[in-house]
Design a protein around this motif. Structure first.
Motif, short mmCIF file in Angstrom:
data_model
loop_
_atom_site.label_atom_id
_atom_site.label_comp_id
_atom_site.label_asym_id
_atom_site.label_seq_id
_atom_site.Cartn_x
_atom_site.Cartn_y
_atom_site.Cartn_z
N ALA A 1 0.83 -1.21 0.00
CA ALA A 1 0.00 0.00 0.00
C ALA A 1 0.86 1.26 0.00
O ALA A 1 0.57 2.22 -0.72
CB ALA A 1 -0.93 -0.01 1.20
N GLU B 1 0.60 3.25 -3.53
CA GLU B 1 -0.06 4.55 -3.63
C GLU B 1 0.89 5.61 -4.18
O GLU B 1 0.47 6.49 -4.94
CB GLU B 1 -0.63 4.95 -2.27
N THR C 1 -8.23 4.24 0.52
CA THR C 1 -6.81 3.93 0.35
C THR C 1 -6.64 2.52 -0.17
O THR C 1 -7.53 1.67 -0.02
CB THR C 1 -6.05 4.07 1.68
N LEU C 2 -5.48 2.26 -0.74
CA LEU C 2 -5.15 0.90 -1.17
C LEU C 2 -5.05 -0.04 0.03
O LEU C 2 -5.47 -1.19 -0.04
CB LEU C 2 -3.83 0.91 -1.96
N GLU C 3 -4.52 0.46 1.14
CA GLU C 3 -4.41 -0.38 2.34
C GLU C 3 -5.78 -0.84 2.82
O GLU C 3 -5.96 -1.99 3.22
CB GLU C 3 -3.69 0.36 3.46
#
Length: 368
Positions: free
Chosen positions: A185, A189, A235-237
């Motif tokens: 992540a 990002e 978010t990607l996380e």
């Protein structure tokens, strides 16, 4: 960027070739199978270590030979003169040298010797899968964004570790998986930000190319998809965390920049589905010329341009459009054609300073 000299040994039907190209334009004339495309292939190989015709390097080596070798003297706008060389053995071993020193990665050659090729297989950029369009973006970022290679390397390292964990066949340690999700992540990002900025710049440059050289004939739009749903996940996380179970079940990392794509649209539909072959060619040229223009404006470096069978790929009107572009953004260019009759008077007049080579059975002769 200028290729000052080129030596090729045992690549396909090129047993021993030595050329001193013109710094501006080089026409390579020859029948099908004569070796003209193999010459372009050798130049591309010297830049990125791969053929644009086959992923199997063994097919590149001339029958009866143990290895191929390509060597060149080049001159960069910024870093001056260099000697670059690459060899590939029948055992699959690749060796790359820069100024006589063995390099750990072929990317060291690509950095000092950027090459763009437009040939038959380039149409896969429009018709093929997402990996080809990601490669297009990554090539451009590699040459204009200094941070890209480090960020991409860190991301790929984390991705490799995560996939190894998911595919281990053992019960997945979720604590370890969360660690690699955070790594992916973090760098993913950052990579997405870089890609998005590059896409925006490329799209803007494409608009100028369309307006200035193709008379707005290209009804093209672009849509960058980052590899996860940003509308759902902030978010990607967060995406990786909420999709953890599905990734464990499928034993693969399903979200992130490695799954990104650049949709190429014609009037709102995918170009690959509705465009004629001629329209796809125009789109391909528009995108690649936009990359050249952006690279030159951003860095001051012009890539080597390889155009395989240009007279057959475009009609006369759009050939003249490409010629007008190259006069404004001059690159050292290699243009192949089946016969000298395919090289129009407009091309010869526009590229008054040039060399013309005739090739037959892998042997090159400069035409005076």
């Amino acid at each position: 960027m200028r290729l000052l000299s080129l030596e090729v040994s045992n690549l396909r039907n090129l047993q021993s070739v030595s050329l001193l190209p013109h710094p501006n334009t080089n026409f390579v004339i020859g029948a099908n199978g004569s070796g003209k495309t193999s010459l372009l292939e050798s130049i591309a190989l010297l830049s990125n270590g791969r053929s644009f015709r086959t992923p199997d390097s063994k097919k590149l080596i001339r029958h009866g030979s143990d290895q191929l070798v390509v060597f060149s003297a080049i001159e960069s706008e910024h870093s001056g003169k260099h000697r670059v060389g690459i060899s590939k053995s029948g055992k699959g071993i690749t060796s790359a040298k820069l100024d006589g020193k063995l390099q750990q990665k072929v990317s060291a050659l690509a950095k000092v010797f950027p090459v763009i090729s437009i040939e038959t297989n380039s149409m896969e950029l429009i018709e093929g899968g997402p990996s080809l369009r990601r490669s297009l973006l990554d090539w451009g970022m590699f040459h204009v964004e200094h941070r890209f290679l480090e960020i991409w390397g860190q991301y790929r390292a984390g991705l490799k570790q995560k996939n190894a964990l998911l595919k281990s066949g053992k019960k997945v340690n979720t604590t370890e998986l969360q660690h690699w999700n955070r790594v992916i992540a973090h760098f993913g990002e950052r990579l997405d930000i870089e890609r998005t900025q590059y896409c925006d710049a490329l799209i803007e440059q494409f608009g100028r190319i369309r307006h200035d050289y193709f008379e707005s004939e290209l009804e093209i739009q672009f849509r960058y998809r980052p590899g996860w749903d940003k509308a759902t996940f902030v978010t990607l996380e967060q995406c990786l965390s909420e999709k953890m179970e599905s990734e464990i079940q499928r034993a693969s990392c399903l979200y992130g920049p490695h799954r990104a794509d650049l949709d190429i649209l014609w009037n709102g539909s995918l170009a690959k589905d509705i465009c004629s072959r001629g329209q796809k060619k125009l789109v391909l040229y528009g995108v690649r010329l936009a990359q050249i223009a952006y690279m030159m404006r951003k860095t001051g470096v012009s890539p080597i341009l390889l155009l395989d069978d240009l007279p057959a790929e475009l009609d006369e009107k759009n050939i003249n459009n490409v010629i007008r572009f190259l006069k404004e953004f001059p690159c050292q260019t290699f243009i192949t054609a089946i016969s000298d009759q395919s090289i129009t008077q407009e091309m010869l007049s526009a590229f008054e300073e040039h060399k013309m080579f005739h090739v037959e059975h892998g042997t090159f002769e400069e035409i005076r």
